[in-house]
Motif scaffolding. Structure first.
Motif, PDB file in Angstrom:
ATOM      1  N   LEU A 132       0.826  -1.215   0.000  1.00  0.00           N
ATOM      2  CA  LEU A 132       0.000   0.000   0.000  1.00  0.00           C
ATOM      3  C   LEU A 132       0.855   1.258   0.000  1.00  0.00           C
ATOM      4  N   ILE A 133       1.885   1.263   0.812  1.00  0.00           N
ATOM      5  CA  ILE A 133       2.791   2.421   0.883  1.00  0.00           C
ATOM      6  C   ILE A 133       3.449   2.645  -0.473  1.00  0.00           C
ATOM      7  N   ASN A 134       3.997   1.581  -1.038  1.00  0.00           N
ATOM      8  CA  ASN A 134       4.703   1.720  -2.307  1.00  0.00           C
ATOM      9  C   ASN A 134       3.756   2.027  -3.459  1.00  0.00           C
ATOM     10  N   HIS A 135       2.524   1.556  -3.384  1.00  0.00           N
ATOM     11  CA  HIS A 135       1.524   1.921  -4.387  1.00  0.00           C
ATOM     12  C   HIS A 135       1.181   3.399  -4.280  1.00  0.00           C
ATOM     13  N   GLU A 136       1.073   3.890  -3.064  1.00  0.00           N
ATOM     14  CA  GLU A 136       0.815   5.324  -2.858  1.00  0.00           C
ATOM     15  C   GLU A 136       1.927   6.140  -3.519  1.00  0.00           C
ATOM     16  N   TYR A 137       3.183   5.770  -3.232  1.00  0.00           N
ATOM     17  CA  TYR A 137       4.308   6.497  -3.819  1.00  0.00           C
ATOM     18  C   TYR A 137       4.397   6.310  -5.330  1.00  0.00           C
ATOM     19  N   GLN A 138       3.996   5.155  -5.833  1.00  0.00           N
ATOM     20  CA  GLN A 138       4.002   4.929  -7.275  1.00  0.00           C
ATOM     21  C   GLN A 138       3.117   5.963  -7.967  1.00  0.00           C
ATOM     22  N   HIS A 139       1.922   6.163  -7.455  1.00  0.00           N
ATOM     23  CA  HIS A 139       1.018   7.131  -8.070  1.00  0.00           C
ATOM     24  C   HIS A 139       1.425   8.559  -7.738  1.00  0.00           C
ATOM     25  N   ASP A 140       2.107   8.765  -6.626  1.00  0.00           N
ATOM     26  CA  ASP A 140       2.636  10.095  -6.311  1.00  0.00           C
ATOM     27  C   ASP A 140       3.624  10.559  -7.372  1.00  0.00           C
ATOM     28  N   GLN A 141       4.368   9.627  -7.938  1.00  0.00           N
ATOM     29  CA  GLN A 141       5.327   9.995  -8.985  1.00  0.00           C
ATOM     30  C   GLN A 141       4.593  10.595 -10.177  1.00  0.00           C
ATOM     31  N   HIS A 153       3.588  23.723 -10.945  1.00  0.00           N
ATOM     32  CA  HIS A 153       3.733  23.898  -9.501  1.00  0.00           C
ATOM     33  C   HIS A 153       5.020  23.227  -9.010  1.00  0.00           C
ATOM     34  N   ALA A 154       5.648  23.861  -8.026  1.00  0.00           N
ATOM     35  CA  ALA A 154       6.844  23.269  -7.416  1.00  0.00           C
ATOM     36  C   ALA A 154       6.455  22.035  -6.609  1.00  0.00           C
ATOM     37  N   LEU A 155       7.419  21.163  -6.428  1.00  0.00           N
ATOM     38  CA  LEU A 155       7.191  19.960  -5.622  1.00  0.00           C
ATOM     39  C   LEU A 155       7.541  20.216  -4.164  1.00  0.00           C
ATOM     40  N   PRO A 156       6.814  19.592  -3.263  1.00  0.00           N
ATOM     41  CA  PRO A 156       7.226  19.635  -1.856  1.00  0.00           C
ATOM     42  C   PRO A 156       8.457  18.739  -1.684  1.00  0.00           C
ATOM     43  N   PRO A 157       9.175  18.907  -0.593  1.00  0.00           N
ATOM     44  CA  PRO A 157      10.315  18.008  -0.365  1.00  0.00           C
ATOM     45  C   PRO A 157       9.836  16.574  -0.154  1.00  0.00           C
ATOM     46  N   ASP A 158      10.720  15.635  -0.494  1.00  0.00           N
ATOM     47  CA  ASP A 158      10.409  14.226  -0.233  1.00  0.00           C
ATOM     48  C   ASP A 158      10.204  14.019   1.262  1.00  0.00           C
ATOM     49  N   PRO A 159       9.359  13.077   1.614  1.00  0.00           N
ATOM     50  CA  PRO A 159       9.209  12.751   3.039  1.00  0.00           C
ATOM     51  C   PRO A 159      10.516  12.176   3.571  1.00  0.00           C
ATOM     52  N   GLU A 160      10.725  12.349   4.866  1.00  0.00           N
ATOM     53  CA  GLU A 160      11.952  11.852   5.486  1.00  0.00           C
ATOM     54  C   GLU A 160      11.663  10.625   6.323  1.00  0.00           C
ATOM     55  N   SER A 161      12.398   9.564   6.015  1.00  0.00           N
ATOM     56  CA  SER A 161      12.291   8.319   6.756  1.00  0.00           C
ATOM     57  C   SER A 161      13.494   7.456   6.415  1.00  0.00           C
ATOM     58  N   ASP A 162      14.019   6.761   7.421  1.00  0.00           N
ATOM     59  CA  ASP A 162      15.123   5.832   7.188  1.00  0.00           C
ATOM     60  C   ASP A 162      14.692   4.658   6.321  1.00  0.00           C
ATOM     61  N   LEU A 164      12.839   4.937   3.577  1.00  0.00           N
ATOM     62  CA  LEU A 164      12.552   5.372   2.206  1.00  0.00           C
ATOM     63  C   LEU A 164      13.820   5.563   1.400  1.00  0.00           C
ATOM     64  N   SER A 165      13.735   5.171   0.145  1.00  0.00           N
ATOM     65  CA  SER A 165      14.797   5.452  -0.822  1.00  0.00           C
ATOM     66  C   SER A 165      14.119   5.627  -2.176  1.00  0.00           C
ATOM     67  N   ARG A 166      14.908   5.977  -3.168  1.00  0.00           N
ATOM     68  CA  ARG A 166      14.376   6.088  -4.530  1.00  0.00           C
ATOM     69  C   ARG A 166      14.925   4.934  -5.352  1.00  0.00           C
ATOM     70  N   VAL A 167      14.029   4.277  -6.063  1.00  0.00           N
ATOM     71  CA  VAL A 167      14.387   3.187  -6.961  1.00  0.00           C
ATOM     72  C   VAL A 167      13.718   3.480  -8.296  1.00  0.00           C
ATOM     73  N   ASP A 168      14.517   3.560  -9.353  1.00  0.00           N
ATOM     74  CA  ASP A 168      13.995   3.887 -10.683  1.00  0.00           C
ATOM     75  C   ASP A 168      13.186   5.182 -10.672  1.00  0.00           C
ATOM     76  N   GLY A 169      13.559   6.117  -9.797  1.00  0.00           N
ATOM     77  CA  GLY A 169      12.887   7.407  -9.710  1.00  0.00           C
ATOM     78  C   GLY A 169      11.700   7.443  -8.770  1.00  0.00           C
ATOM     79  N   TYR A 170      11.287   6.297  -8.247  1.00  0.00           N
ATOM     80  CA  TYR A 170      10.136   6.207  -7.373  1.00  0.00           C
ATOM     81  C   TYR A 170      10.565   6.114  -5.921  1.00  0.00           C
ATOM     82  N   LEU A 171       9.820   6.787  -5.029  1.00  0.00           N
ATOM     83  CA  LEU A 171      10.010   6.556  -3.606  1.00  0.00           C
ATOM     84  C   LEU A 171       9.556   5.137  -3.282  1.00  0.00           C
ATOM     85  N   VAL A 172      10.342   4.436  -2.482  1.00  0.00           N
ATOM     86  CA  VAL A 172      10.043   3.055  -2.122  1.00  0.00           C
ATOM     87  C   VAL A 172      10.326   2.875  -0.637  1.00  0.00           C
TER      88      VAL A 172
END
Length: 177
Positions: A132-141, A153-162, A164-172
């Motif tokens: 669910l989390i990764n699906h949320e981020y998939q559509h956020d992209q 519109h400008a983007l907000p900063p990425d959320p901060e969490s240990d 989270l990382s980016r894979v193929d441009g997507y937050l995961v």
């Protein structure tokens, strides 16, 4: 044992990031489609919740849809031109909030052992929440791309969490980080 409360916080973080991507947009921007065969930001918002509801319903608890009229509209198996009109921003928001509340209740019951087969469902819930989390981020992209490239519109900063990382441009989210 899996840390379901931590994953619920990650789910809330993902949903909050989604909100950062769209809450400052006008209703017209939320329902605008870049082209005929493209989905509006509003569709992605409803689809994220639709998938969350169906995953919870099908994997952990049979329960009715919080808004059955939206099921066909938000189902990605239906081609864009056959989905129907998007609901209002208020209805989308209520749908998303109701589904998130149900996710919390059901995962909370699993985490507290108030279900049959609590250990097995804990494993299921860990993978379900991660999906669910990764699906949320998939559509956020996609929402991000339309927000910046098409709507300017400008983007907000990425959320901060240990976790989270980016894979193929997507937050995961990695549940084991």
């Amino acid at each position: 044992m899996h840390d379901l409360p931590t994953l619920l916080r990650e789910y809330d973080r993902a949903r909050a990031y989604t909100d950062d991507l769209w809450r400052d947009l006008t209703p017209d921007e939320v329902i605008w489609r870049p082209h005929e065969d493209s989905s509006a930001i509003g569709w992605h918002l409803g689809h994220q919740a639709h998938v969350a509801h169906f995953m919870i319903r099908n994997l952990t608890a049979a329960e009715p849809s919080p808004d059955p009229e939206l099921d066909a509209v938000m189902d990605s198996a239906n081609p864009e031109r056959f989905r129907g009109a998007l609901p209002t921003v208020e209805r989308l928001t209520a749908f998303r909030d109701t589904v998130a509340e149900r996710v919390h209740v059901r995962i909370g019951d699993i985490a507290a052992g108030r279900v049959g087969a609590p250990t097995q469902l804990s494993i299921v819930a860990t993978h379900l929440l991660t999906a669910l989390i990764n699906h949320e981020y998939q559509h956020d992209q996609w929402i991000s791309e339309v927000r910046t490239d098409d709507l300017g519109h400008a983007l907000p900063p990425d959320p901060e969490s240990d976790r989270l990382s980016r894979v193929d441009g997507y937050l995961v989210c990695n549940p084991y980080a």
